[in-house]
Design an enzyme around this catalytic site. Sequence first.
Site, PDB file in Angstrom:
ATOM      1  N   HIS A 153       0.523  -1.221   0.293  1.00 47.79           N
ATOM      2  CA  HIS A 153       0.045   0.329   0.117  1.00 47.79           C
ATOM      3  C   HIS A 153       0.927   1.273  -0.571  1.00 47.79           C
ATOM      4  CE1 HIS A 153      -2.908  -2.192   1.454  1.00 47.79           C
ATOM      5  NE2 HIS A 153      -2.523  -3.385   1.988  1.00 47.79           N
ATOM      6  N   SER A 274      15.009  21.840 -16.412  1.00 50.31           N
ATOM      7  CA  SER A 274      13.851  22.544 -16.468  1.00 50.31           C
ATOM      8  C   SER A 274      14.376  23.699 -17.240  1.00 50.31           C
ATOM      9  CB  SER A 274      12.774  22.696 -15.401  1.00 50.31           C
ATOM     10  OG  SER A 274      12.544  23.548 -15.223  1.00 50.31           O
ATOM     11  N   LYS A 280      16.407  21.741 -11.540  1.00 51.72           N
ATOM     12  CA  LYS A 280      15.389  20.156 -11.280  1.00 51.72           C
ATOM     13  C   LYS A 280      15.970  19.429 -12.131  1.00 51.72           C
ATOM     14  CE  LYS A 280      11.515  20.020 -10.431  1.00 51.72           C
ATOM     15  NZ  LYS A 280      10.073  20.090 -11.939  1.00 51.72           N
ATOM     16  N   GLU A 287       8.650   8.471 -16.915  1.00 51.48           N
ATOM     17  CA  GLU A 287       7.820   9.118 -17.131  1.00 51.48           C
ATOM     18  C   GLU A 287       7.065   8.235 -18.427  1.00 51.48           C
ATOM     19  OE1 GLU A 287       7.439  13.209 -14.335  1.00 51.48           O
ATOM     20  OE2 GLU A 287       9.097  13.333 -16.078  1.00 51.48           O
TER      21      GLU A 287
END
Length: 458
Positions: A153, A274, A280, A287
């Site tokens: 979980h 970024s 970043k 992804e």
Amino acid sequence: MRRGRFESKLAPDAADLNASVAFDRRLLPYDIEGSKAHARMLAAQGILPVADADQICAGLDQVQAEWARGELVLDPQLEDVHMNVEQRLTEIIGDAGARLHTARSRNDQVATDLKLYALDQAGKLGDALRMLERALVEQARAHVDTLCPGYTHLQRAQPVRLAHHLLAYVEMFARDGERLSDAARRAGLSPLGSGALAATTFPIDREMSAKALGFHGVTRNSLDAVGDRDFAVEIVSACALLMAHLSRLGEELVLWATQEFGFVHLPEAYCSGSSIMPQKVNPDVPELVRAKAGRVFGDLVALLTVLKGLPLAYNKDLQETQEPLYDAVETALACTRTMTGLLAGARFDVPRMRRALDEGHLLATEVADYLAARGLPFRQAHAAAGAIVRRATERGVDLAGLSVAEMRDAAGGLALLGDDIVQVLDAGRAVDRRDVIGGPARGRVVEAIAQAEFRLNR
Ligand code: ARG
């Protein structure tokens, strides 16, 4: 293209819809191979003069060479790659080229070409999967003694070895590889010689052309063979499940690379910055892999939907089975290869993972097991351990932060709970006591790595 009984040309919009050259160009090398095998077989059976077959094969080699040099431009007016190759061949060698289509139809031709493509790609994907498994096993080897939280979980559950976690993915990808080889074995029957739907009147030798093309046998029913795209469904389905596995790995890498987790540093070469926030380091690759799973599932649904309710035998609908197949295998291959590079360069933060074991009462099960091993029924042991966890939470400490007296008190003065309880409150021991087949104990993990390496080096 001469259109047989037709007087008019195909309307431009109909021609556009009908044309497949934009995607079936992938079949060109297989089409050439298939045609050469067909021509040689025709000559061997006395259906074509040997001189014609020789000319055909030489001409096809020239077409292939022109294609490789980028000189051959496929004409959408000629509909598909098969007509383009035949047309160019006939331009080069004349009448012999026009004889090539004897005892053959585009229906058995495209089924053959598509199978050859699918088999080739399944092989490449299988190889890429083994490389990915190798990268995972190598990281596992480096992290046999790295402890980390195991989750259920997405809550810290019990300690495991990082190697054990990585080897879980090796299992998934090994099954994916098996599914691909299983699909490839079933796909290995040649449809060539099935004609348009009812085979041919010519005395062909199907086994001969099948063998030349590397098939291990021939299909048994001509109607089925020209309308069958099961092989595409099976391979795309294997790709879909592979992508589901890759997306889980991708998701974990995204999560683990966050500052919140901080378990992994992804290699710069696989991350992007970024355009506005200079600090970043974005995990674009995992992804994208995570997202591309959706695209491949879409390919599978598209494929099944095209086949659903199709009457026998060949229908032009089947042309629409090509793009989902191409997209699925090409996407799966690109994702598998890129994830391999990413994983090889990933750096796991060992101290940070170790520290994550200190919070979250990951050893509560050890307390329950300790009590159950001393005769307390497990349900009661579980309740007692739960009460101890509650006390620790109230006190704002971890289990090991409680004295044995406090633990005993929290558990209602349980005399079974001896001073030796502190010995089980150790993550390393907790892991090593899980010494069963498939468990995370050191010996088991070392053995699992050796077994995976043996299988991958076979
Ligand atoms: N391009 C076609 C396909 O992909 C080849 C077969 C054409 N056959 C036909 N009967 N029109 O299915």
